[in-house]
Design an enzyme around this catalytic site. Structure first.
Site, PDB file in Angstrom:
ATOM      1  N   LYS A  67       0.845  -1.211   0.000  1.00  0.00           N
ATOM      2  CA  LYS A  67       0.000   0.000   0.000  1.00  0.00           C
ATOM      3  C   LYS A  67       0.871   1.247   0.000  1.00  0.00           C
ATOM      4  O   LYS A  67       0.831   2.098   0.883  1.00  0.00           O
ATOM      5  CB  LYS A  67      -0.980   0.005   1.163  1.00  0.00           C
ATOM      6  CG  LYS A  67      -2.013  -1.089   1.033  1.00  0.00           C
ATOM      7  CD  LYS A  67      -3.289  -0.804   1.758  1.00  0.00           C
ATOM      8  CE  LYS A  67      -4.290  -1.917   1.530  1.00  0.00           C
ATOM      9  NZ  LYS A  67      -3.847  -3.238   2.024  1.00  0.00           N
TER      10      LYS A  67
ATOM     11  N   SER B  50     -12.140  -1.299   2.561  1.00  0.00           N
ATOM     12  CA  SER B  50     -13.244  -2.088   3.120  1.00  0.00           C
ATOM     13  C   SER B  50     -13.676  -1.635   4.514  1.00  0.00           C
ATOM     14  O   SER B  50     -14.739  -1.995   4.981  1.00  0.00           O
ATOM     15  CB  SER B  50     -12.839  -3.567   3.175  1.00  0.00           C
ATOM     16  OG  SER B  50     -11.657  -3.730   3.927  1.00  0.00           O
TER      17      SER B  50
ATOM     18  N   PRO C 127     -11.542  -7.048  -1.328  1.00  0.00           N
ATOM     19  CA  PRO C 127     -11.319  -7.559   0.038  1.00  0.00           C
ATOM     20  C   PRO C 127     -12.515  -7.272   0.937  1.00  0.00           C
ATOM     21  O   PRO C 127     -13.489  -6.629   0.512  1.00  0.00           O
ATOM     22  CB  PRO C 127     -10.116  -6.746   0.495  1.00  0.00           C
ATOM     23  CG  PRO C 127     -10.282  -5.416  -0.182  1.00  0.00           C
ATOM     24  CD  PRO C 127     -11.058  -5.655  -1.465  1.00  0.00           C
TER      25      PRO C 127
ATOM     26  N   GLY D  41     -15.462 -12.572   4.539  1.00  0.00           N
ATOM     27  CA  GLY D  41     -15.212 -13.514   5.641  1.00  0.00           C
ATOM     28  C   GLY D  41     -15.047 -12.757   6.946  1.00  0.00           C
ATOM     29  O   GLY D  41     -16.007 -12.228   7.506  1.00  0.00           O
TER      30      GLY D  41
ATOM     31  N   GLN E  94     -14.132  -9.854   7.757  1.00  0.00           N
ATOM     32  CA  GLN E  94     -14.623  -8.457   7.835  1.00  0.00           C
ATOM     33  C   GLN E  94     -16.116  -8.348   7.552  1.00  0.00           C
ATOM     34  O   GLN E  94     -16.665  -7.246   7.504  1.00  0.00           O
ATOM     35  CB  GLN E  94     -13.839  -7.558   6.886  1.00  0.00           C
ATOM     36  CG  GLN E  94     -12.379  -7.397   7.279  1.00  0.00           C
ATOM     37  CD  GLN E  94     -11.640  -6.461   6.326  1.00  0.00           C
ATOM     38  OE1 GLN E  94     -12.105  -5.369   6.013  1.00  0.00           O
ATOM     39  NE2 GLN E  94     -10.478  -6.892   5.863  1.00  0.00           N
TER      40      GLN E  94
END
Ligand code: BMP
Length: 245
Positions: free
Chosen positions: A84, A140, A193, A196, A198
């Site tokens: 990132k 997310s 992303p 699951g 999150q």
């Protein structure tokens, strides 16, 4: 317009392995013991399209060890360095060079830093080395709406203008994936992303128009990660079969 081998390779692996899963491995290896990562790659690499390594895993393993690991498993799937990135151009360039030279197929960077004096160092290295570039367009977690989401469309524009291979968009807010998908019109791979652990369901990213689902803890921390991965792949198969072509 730059063209990398990454797009071709990841789509090839997705098809060979019948998988739209990018396995997110973030946990640090304990005191230089990278056996867990190695064993997981041994068991899972041929059932995923790619493995995405996060900063804790990379820092604790070290670039030389990672390079050896990647060359061992690169026939099976692609490897993505999730640093990132968000620095100025010359530092981005140095970081990208290290990662591509270690064998990573693609590097994930933040898109909000802009191109001039920011992303250009990454794109230059990517072009020289035939590596892939993925830009984070939206995130997310809930605070993504406070900052990044305001410039999400500009980031997608940058990705399109400079020929990035893909963007990251959250499965926790599927309307963003739908918007990115409309803007990209198939010219960008969409990595989703937030699935699951999150809260988003398996298949949420794909059914909204994403190309890959980035999944970490809910597979890696399952009692039997391989069995869990197979369950996810089955859900993906059904999701893709029901998606308009
Ligand atoms: P998990 O499935 O364990 O929640 O992991 C999600 C992975 O996706 C992590 O590697 C994280 O860095 C990444 N990710 C995310 O969760 N949200 C984003 O907006 C962007 C990401 O890259």
């Amino acid at each position: 317009m730059r063209e990398s081998s990454f797009r071709r390779r990841i789509l090839e692996k997705a098809s060979e392995n019948s998988s739209r899963v990018i396995l997110a491995f973030d946990e640090p290896c304990v005191e230089g013991d990278f056996n867990r990562l190695s064993i997981l790659c041994e068991c899972l690499a041929e059932h995923v399209a790619g493995v995405k390594l996060g900063i804790p895993a990379m820092l604790s393993t070290g670039i030389r060890e990672l390079s050896r690991l990647i060359s061992r498993f690169s026939e099976k799937c692609v490897f993505i360095a999730d640093v990132k990135m968000a620095d100025v151009s010359h530092v981005n360039s140095l970081t990208a060079r290290l990662l591509y030279d270690a064998g990573f197929d693609a590097v994930i960077s933040h898109g909000f830093i802009g191109y001039e004096g920011g992303l250009e160092g990454l794109f230059r290295e990517a072009e020289t080395r035939g590596g892939g570039v993925i830009l984070v367009a939206s995130m997310s977690h809930s605070a993504s709406v406070e900052f990044i989401d305001h410039v999400m469309e500009r980031i997608v524009d940058i990705a399109l203008t400079h020929g990035a291979d893909g963007v990251v968009a959250p499965a926790t807010r599927t309307s963003i994936i739908q918007k990115v998908s409309r803007m990209a019109g198939g010219r960008l791979l969409i990595f989703t992303p937030g699935i699951g652990a999150q809260g988003a369901g398996y298949g949420a990213g794909l059914s909204a128009g994403g190309d890959f689902e980035i999944i970490g803890r809910s597979i890696l921390e399952a009692p039997d990660p391989l069995q869990k991965l197979m369950e996810v792949r089955n859900i993906h198969e059904k999701t893709l079969a029901g998606r308009p072509r």
